[in-house]
Write a protein that holds these residues in place. Structure first.
Motif, PDB file in Angstrom:
ATOM      1  N   TYR A 247       0.943  -1.226  -0.154  1.00  0.00           N
ATOM      2  CA  TYR A 247       0.262  -0.030  -0.159  1.00  0.00           C
ATOM      3  C   TYR A 247       0.932   1.175  -0.023  1.00  0.00           C
ATOM      4  CZ  TYR A 247      -3.258   3.740   1.420  1.00  0.00           C
ATOM      5  OH  TYR A 247      -3.922   4.787   1.758  1.00  0.00           O
ATOM      6  N   LEU A 248       1.952   1.331   0.787  1.00  0.00           N
ATOM      7  CA  LEU A 248       2.911   2.339   0.867  1.00  0.00           C
ATOM      8  C   LEU A 248       3.268   2.397  -0.458  1.00  0.00           C
ATOM      9  CD1 LEU A 248       4.719   2.179   4.062  1.00  0.00           C
ATOM     10  CD2 LEU A 248       2.752   3.350   3.783  1.00  0.00           C
ATOM     11  N   HIS A 249       3.609   1.657  -1.272  1.00  0.00           N
ATOM     12  CA  HIS A 249       4.461   1.706  -2.617  1.00  0.00           C
ATOM     13  C   HIS A 249       3.391   2.554  -3.558  1.00  0.00           C
ATOM     14  CE1 HIS A 249       6.257   0.848  -6.365  1.00  0.00           C
ATOM     15  NE2 HIS A 249       5.076   0.357  -6.955  1.00  0.00           N
ATOM     16  N   ARG A 250       2.057   1.989  -3.304  1.00  0.00           N
ATOM     17  CA  ARG A 250       1.177   2.495  -4.209  1.00  0.00           C
ATOM     18  C   ARG A 250       0.879   3.961  -3.875  1.00  0.00           C
ATOM     19  NH1 ARG A 250      -1.668  -2.091  -2.575  1.00  0.00           N
ATOM     20  NH2 ARG A 250      -1.131  -3.811  -4.063  1.00  0.00           N
ATOM     21  N   ILE A 251       0.830   4.479  -2.809  1.00  0.00           N
ATOM     22  CA  ILE A 251       0.502   5.818  -2.419  1.00  0.00           C
ATOM     23  C   ILE A 251       1.761   6.888  -2.396  1.00  0.00           C
ATOM     24  CG2 ILE A 251      -1.436   5.268  -1.219  1.00  0.00           C
ATOM     25  CD1 ILE A 251       0.120   6.134   1.369  1.00  0.00           C
ATOM     26  N   LEU A 252       2.841   6.377  -3.067  1.00  0.00           N
ATOM     27  CA  LEU A 252       4.125   7.015  -3.080  1.00  0.00           C
ATOM     28  C   LEU A 252       3.904   7.751  -4.366  1.00  0.00           C
ATOM     29  CD1 LEU A 252       6.920   8.105  -2.192  1.00  0.00           C
ATOM     30  CD2 LEU A 252       7.913   5.990  -3.102  1.00  0.00           C
ATOM     31  N   ASP A 253       3.771   9.175  -4.518  1.00  0.00           N
ATOM     32  CA  ASP A 253       3.760  10.031  -5.737  1.00  0.00           C
ATOM     33  C   ASP A 253       4.943   9.947  -6.490  1.00  0.00           C
ATOM     34  OD1 ASP A 253       1.720  12.007  -6.967  1.00  0.00           O
ATOM     35  OD2 ASP A 253       3.683  12.436  -7.483  1.00  0.00           O
ATOM     36  N   LYS A 254       4.713  10.002  -7.768  1.00  0.00           N
ATOM     37  CA  LYS A 254       5.991   9.871  -8.940  1.00  0.00           C
ATOM     38  C   LYS A 254       7.113  11.093  -8.489  1.00  0.00           C
ATOM     39  CE  LYS A 254       3.772  12.562 -12.325  1.00  0.00           C
ATOM     40  NZ  LYS A 254       3.266  12.435 -13.856  1.00  0.00           N
ATOM     41  N   GLU A 255       6.654  12.175  -7.637  1.00  0.00           N
ATOM     42  CA  GLU A 255       7.388  13.014  -7.511  1.00  0.00           C
ATOM     43  C   GLU A 255       8.099  12.725  -6.004  1.00  0.00           C
ATOM     44  OE1 GLU A 255       5.712  16.911  -7.114  1.00  0.00           O
ATOM     45  OE2 GLU A 255       4.509  16.929  -9.188  1.00  0.00           O
ATOM     46  N   GLY A 256       7.894  11.773  -5.338  1.00  0.00           N
ATOM     47  CA  GLY A 256       8.533  11.241  -4.094  1.00  0.00           C
ATOM     48  C   GLY A 256       7.771  11.447  -2.750  1.00  0.00           C
ATOM     49  N   TYR A 257       6.638  11.686  -2.717  1.00  0.00           N
ATOM     50  CA  TYR A 257       5.944  12.201  -1.554  1.00  0.00           C
ATOM     51  C   TYR A 257       4.748  11.143  -1.352  1.00  0.00           C
ATOM     52  CZ  TYR A 257       2.746  14.789  -4.466  1.00  0.00           C
ATOM     53  OH  TYR A 257       1.695  15.241  -5.479  1.00  0.00           O
ATOM     54  N   PHE A 258       4.241  10.929  -0.059  1.00  0.00           N
ATOM     55  CA  PHE A 258       2.991   9.962  -0.084  1.00  0.00           C
ATOM     56  C   PHE A 258       1.836  10.768   0.237  1.00  0.00           C
ATOM     57  CE2 PHE A 258       7.130   7.798   1.880  1.00  0.00           C
ATOM     58  CZ  PHE A 258       6.809   6.591   1.264  1.00  0.00           C
ATOM     59  N   TYR A 259       0.922  10.103  -0.141  1.00  0.00           N
ATOM     60  CA  TYR A 259      -0.382  10.556  -0.253  1.00  0.00           C
ATOM     61  C   TYR A 259      -0.939  10.481   1.449  1.00  0.00           C
ATOM     62  CZ  TYR A 259      -0.483  10.183  -5.122  1.00  0.00           C
ATOM     63  OH  TYR A 259      -0.044  10.260  -6.557  1.00  0.00           O
ATOM     64  N   THR A 260      -1.315  11.742   1.857  1.00  0.00           N
ATOM     65  CA  THR A 260      -1.612  11.511   3.457  1.00  0.00           C
ATOM     66  C   THR A 260      -2.840  10.718   3.577  1.00  0.00           C
ATOM     67  OG1 THR A 260      -0.404  13.655   3.675  1.00  0.00           O
ATOM     68  CG2 THR A 260      -1.596  12.932   5.620  1.00  0.00           C
ATOM     69  N   THR A 261      -4.050  10.912   2.892  1.00  0.00           N
ATOM     70  CA  THR A 261      -5.249  10.416   3.211  1.00  0.00           C
ATOM     71  C   THR A 261      -6.060  10.204   2.078  1.00  0.00           C
ATOM     72  OG1 THR A 261      -6.524  12.556   3.514  1.00  0.00           O
ATOM     73  CG2 THR A 261      -5.563  11.656   5.349  1.00  0.00           C
ATOM     74  N   VAL A 262      -6.795   9.036   2.259  1.00  0.00           N
ATOM     75  CA  VAL A 262      -7.731   8.879   1.187  1.00  0.00           C
ATOM     76  C   VAL A 262      -9.076   8.758   1.777  1.00  0.00           C
ATOM     77  CG1 VAL A 262      -8.787   6.940  -0.409  1.00  0.00           C
ATOM     78  CG2 VAL A 262      -6.172   7.298  -0.022  1.00  0.00           C
ATOM     79  N   PHE A 263      -9.975  10.021   1.657  1.00  0.00           N
ATOM     80  CA  PHE A 263     -10.917  10.465   2.402  1.00  0.00           C
ATOM     81  C   PHE A 263     -12.334  10.641   1.720  1.00  0.00           C
ATOM     82  CE2 PHE A 263     -12.573  14.289   4.792  1.00  0.00           C
ATOM     83  CZ  PHE A 263     -12.645  13.610   6.066  1.00  0.00           C
ATOM     84  N   ASP A 264     -13.537  10.386   2.469  1.00  0.00           N
ATOM     85  CA  ASP A 264     -14.800  10.727   1.761  1.00  0.00           C
ATOM     86  C   ASP A 264     -15.651  11.102   2.765  1.00  0.00           C
ATOM     87  OD1 ASP A 264     -15.201   8.548   3.338  1.00  0.00           O
ATOM     88  OD2 ASP A 264     -15.910   7.280   1.758  1.00  0.00           O
ATOM     89  N   GLN A 265     -15.254  12.123   3.595  1.00  0.00           N
ATOM     90  CA  GLN A 265     -15.929  12.804   4.974  1.00  0.00           C
ATOM     91  C   GLN A 265     -16.620  11.761   5.755  1.00  0.00           C
ATOM     92  OE1 GLN A 265     -18.156  15.860   2.706  1.00  0.00           O
ATOM     93  NE2 GLN A 265     -16.299  17.579   3.565  1.00  0.00           N
ATOM     94  N   TRP A 266     -15.940  10.581   5.949  1.00  0.00           N
ATOM     95  CA  TRP A 266     -16.430   9.663   6.948  1.00  0.00           C
ATOM     96  C   TRP A 266     -17.720   8.977   6.429  1.00  0.00           C
ATOM     97  CZ3 TRP A 266     -15.672  14.787   9.118  1.00  0.00           C
ATOM     98  CH2 TRP A 266     -14.339  14.813   9.556  1.00  0.00           C
ATOM     99  N   GLY A 267     -17.820   8.829   4.930  1.00  0.00           N
ATOM    100  CA  GLY A 267     -18.991   8.282   4.432  1.00  0.00           C
ATOM    101  C   GLY A 267     -20.150   8.929   4.072  1.00  0.00           C
ATOM    102  N   THR A 268     -19.789  10.493   3.966  1.00  0.00           N
ATOM    103  CA  THR A 268     -20.988  11.310   3.975  1.00  0.00           C
ATOM    104  C   THR A 268     -21.511  10.998   2.626  1.00  0.00           C
ATOM    105  OG1 THR A 268     -19.952  12.968   5.280  1.00  0.00           O
ATOM    106  CG2 THR A 268     -21.709  13.687   3.580  1.00  0.00           C
ATOM    107  N   PRO A 269     -22.919  10.809   2.625  1.00  0.00           N
ATOM    108  CA  PRO A 269     -23.426  10.622   1.050  1.00  0.00           C
ATOM    109  C   PRO A 269     -23.184  11.920   0.280  1.00  0.00           C
ATOM    110  CG  PRO A 269     -25.157  10.204   2.838  1.00  0.00           C
ATOM    111  CD  PRO A 269     -23.749  10.779   3.579  1.00  0.00           C
ATOM    112  N   GLY A 270     -22.692  11.543  -1.018  1.00  0.00           N
ATOM    113  CA  GLY A 270     -22.395  12.313  -2.084  1.00  0.00           C
ATOM    114  C   GLY A 270     -21.011  13.041  -1.786  1.00  0.00           C
ATOM    115  N   ALA A 271     -20.212  12.634  -1.021  1.00  0.00           N
ATOM    116  CA  ALA A 271     -18.916  13.201  -0.928  1.00  0.00           C
ATOM    117  C   ALA A 271     -18.182  12.230  -1.872  1.00  0.00           C
ATOM    118  CB  ALA A 271     -18.442  13.109   0.504  1.00  0.00           C
ATOM    119  N   VAL A 272     -17.149  12.778  -2.506  1.00  0.00           N
ATOM    120  CA  VAL A 272     -16.268  12.208  -3.315  1.00  0.00           C
ATOM    121  C   VAL A 272     -14.974  11.795  -2.686  1.00  0.00           C
ATOM    122  CG1 VAL A 272     -14.788  12.304  -5.546  1.00  0.00           C
ATOM    123  CG2 VAL A 272     -17.015  13.679  -5.158  1.00  0.00           C
ATOM    124  N   ARG A 273     -14.710  10.321  -2.914  1.00  0.00           N
ATOM    125  CA  ARG A 273     -13.458   9.776  -2.145  1.00  0.00           C
ATOM    126  C   ARG A 273     -12.583  10.352  -2.922  1.00  0.00           C
ATOM    127  NH1 ARG A 273     -12.905   5.553   1.714  1.00  0.00           N
ATOM    128  NH2 ARG A 273     -10.982   4.177   1.211  1.00  0.00           N
TER     129      ARG A 273
END
Length: 624
Positions: A247-273
């Motif tokens: 998972y850490l490999h997948r969230i390592l951006d090509k620029e060299g930083y990791f993505y901090t969160t994958v987030f959808d406002q705690w499952g709020t209806p209509g929120a984009v993940r």
């Protein structure tokens, strides 16, 4: 947990998972849970006499203590210690200093049976005046908590895996790009989001979440191989470590930083993940999605470096191989070494950057042997030691804000201990050891500065004024509710386990080794044990926060706390709602929409408990 979420339905899958989890609970816990499907409110027990004890397991050669709470007139009482139902010791209760912060009208006593070193099932019976009570039954054995709960603590991670195929292609906030962020673990019982960290906007509260879990699993599989293998868990821990590294490999951006969160406002209806940062109780999306060292980047590097060593040792790997893990770790470190302050909300580093970067550098040095990583580790260790005050406590910034942390208060000491292991120069190593000794002395002193019947680790803090910590420096049991996050406070199960691990690891690095358990002196061993005991049932509520173990577990509150997994650990006990300083005591008082603060399971709790018990199971120096 991470938020004050909107109310939501969890659906049939959550209910099915809950039913499976409940099937393995002890009868008392299942009964308590069956009554909690509507409104939940938990109060302190009203019994006139209570005997509180660790309900999961106690080490055969280690501290063993029960706390007695009494409401009545009698001033003295007696106890009997039972082993396998038979009396093995009797004596008079030891009165503890008067304590009223968690409720007036109580007297406290203790029963210490640490020298009872024969394996068995123990119980403490107490009589004061006409009142009589018994504790829960607790097994006593070698490698106690690990042997009894280790498989389920480890199993929690597999039960928490996130496998939704939609995460193969999610947008990145504020850009036209998309990313494959599949895998990893859901953050908590009621949150399918995935976090290296959160609360970055508040600067001093970043917890290490999925990245810490990935490191603990890789470290355990590699450095604690003999322990996991002895309990038939080596293949399982390796699988989970590689799952995390992939998972850490997948969230390592090509620029060299990791993505901090994958987030959808705690499952709020209509929120984009999406890949995003966020802030506040509304979960407002922000561009703070590039992980600084303190926002999970440092521990992600450490985890990948350790996973590379595990792959080499085991001859196994996940979807990606050990060479890739190490290349990722080195690339990510090189990037953060140059750009880290840009990814900090306030544009400057603080203590969390120092200790997480130090962990990254230690693991990179172990994995690669490169001397430049030792050079950088020396710089980070010097920065961290410079933040230490004369009494051993740390400050978070360049001023006077005290360092306190609800999830990882032990990590500064653990990072300095790890650095001491790679430092060949005697004077530099001694400076690190002196800092460790001073920090541990501070933890003991602040904890013992007031009457404290349960030995709960206390902390030093400031309240916020206009969004920033300011004014008088205070101390107390629980995290203050008026802090820089603006909304976030919860139980501290992770913090307590981190301090147990720090006391064990740091204490064993020092010259004053002892025989009171875990290779520690009596004072240090008692402190380390007390923090675990609190989470495992020796607390005023008589509740084990480790789901599926103990006489009583937290209730289920699907509305805000979501699923309860066996092996998961609830947030835990807090100060009373409405108290800026976190004074008083509370657990799950309601309303249900707020119960995440106490009831919800969160990945750092099980992560730190697993790390603490794997550390304390081995009475000696850590493997490298």
């Amino acid at each position: 947990m991470t938020r004050s979420p909107p109310s939501r339905k969890t659906g049939l899958l959550a209910v099915a998972a809950l039913a499976i989890a409940l099937s393995s609970l002890p009868p008392a816990a299942r009964a308590a849970d069956a009554e909690s499907k509507t409104t939940v409110s938990v109060s302190l027990p009203a019994d006139p006499l209570l005997v509180q004890i660790n309900q999961v397991a106690l080490e055969r050669r280690g501290p063993k203590r029960a706390v007695v709470e009494y409401k009545g007139e009698a001033a003295q009482g007696r106890y009997t210690v039972l082993r396998d139902g038979k009396p093995v010791r009797r004596g008079e209760l030891r009165a503890l200093p008067a304590f009223a912060e968690w409720g007036a009208g109580k007297r406290y006593f203790s029963v210490d049976f640490s020298d009872a070193e024969q394996a068995g099932r123990y119980q403490v019976e107490v009589r004061i005046g006409r009142q009589q009570a018994r504790s829960a039954v607790v097994p006593v054995r070698d490698d106690a908590i690990f042997a009894i709960a280790g498989a389920q603590l480890l199993g929690y991670f597999k039960r928490s895996r996130h496998t939704d195929a939609a995460d193969r292609d999610v947008p990145i906030f504020g850009t036209s790009r998309r990313a494959d962020v599949w895998g990893g673990w859901q953050d908590a019982g009621g949150d399918k989001g995935k976090y290296l960290s959160h609360l970055g906007y508040a600067n001093y509260f970043n917890p290490q979440q999925a990245s810490m879990a990935a490191w603990v699993l890789a470290y355990g599989a590699h450095a604690r191989k003999a322990l996991f293998a002895a309990h038939g868990l080596q293949a399982q821990v390796e699988d989970e470590a590689f799952w995390g590294a992939d998972y850490l490999h997948r969230i390592l951006d090509k620029e060299g930083y990791f993505y901090t969160t994958v987030f959808d406002q705690w499952g709020t209806p209509g929120a984009v993940r999406m890949v995003t940062g966020y802030e506040g109780s509304a979960g407002t999306y922000t561009a703070l999605y590039r992980s600084a060292f303190r926002a999970g980047g440092g521990m992600a590097i450490a985890a990948l470096a350790r996973a590379s060593m595990l792959a080499k040792q085991s001859g196994r790997h996940g979807e990606f191989d050990g060479a890739q893990y190490l290349a990722d770790a080195e690339r990510a470190y090189a990037h953060l070494r140059e750009f880290n302050p840009r990814y900090c909300a306030d544009g400057k580093e603080n203590i969390i950057d120092d200790y997480t970067a130090l962990m990254a550098l230690v693991e990179l040095h172990h994995a690669s042997g490169r001397s430049d990583y030792l050079d950088d580790a020396r710089e980070r260790a010097t920065n961290l030691i410079a933040r230490q005050q004369a009494d051993g406590g740390f400050v978070s910034d360049g001023g006077r804000r005290p360092y306190y942390h609800a999830a990882e208060a032990g990590l500064p000491v653990i990072s300095l201990s790890a650095y001491a292991d790679i430092e060949p120069e005697r004077e530099r190593r001694q400076r690190a050891l002196d800092a460790i000794a001073s920090a541990l002395k501070h933890e003991l002193a602040i904890t013992d500065a007031v009457a404290n019947p349960y030995g709960y680790a206390r902390q030093r803090f400031q309240l916020t004024q206009n969004g920033k910590a300011a004014g008088e420096i205070l101390d107390g049991f629980f995290i203050p509710h008026r802090n820089e996050t603006g909304y976030w406070w919860q139980g501290e199960s992770a913090r307590l386990a981190s301090l147990s691990a720090a006391m064990a690891i740091g204490g064993r690095k020092l010259a004053e080794r002892g025989t009171a358990g875990y290779g520690l002196t009596a004072e240090r061993a008692a402190y380390a044990q007390s923090q675990l005991d609190w989470t495992l049932g020796r607390n005023p509520y008589g509740m084990s926060m480790l789901y599926g173990f103990g006489r009583a577990n937290p209730p289920t509150v699907l509305e805000s706390a979501g699923e309860m997994f066996v092996g998961g650990i609830s947030n835990g006990i807090t100060g009373a709602p409405g108290s800026d300083t976190g004074a008083g005591i509370s657990f799950a008082p309601g309303p249900d929409s707020e119960q995440w603060r106490w009831v919800e399971q969160w990945i750092p709790h099980t992560t730190w408990m697993l790390f603490a018990v794997m550390t304390m199971a081995a009475d000696g120096d850590e493997a490298r």
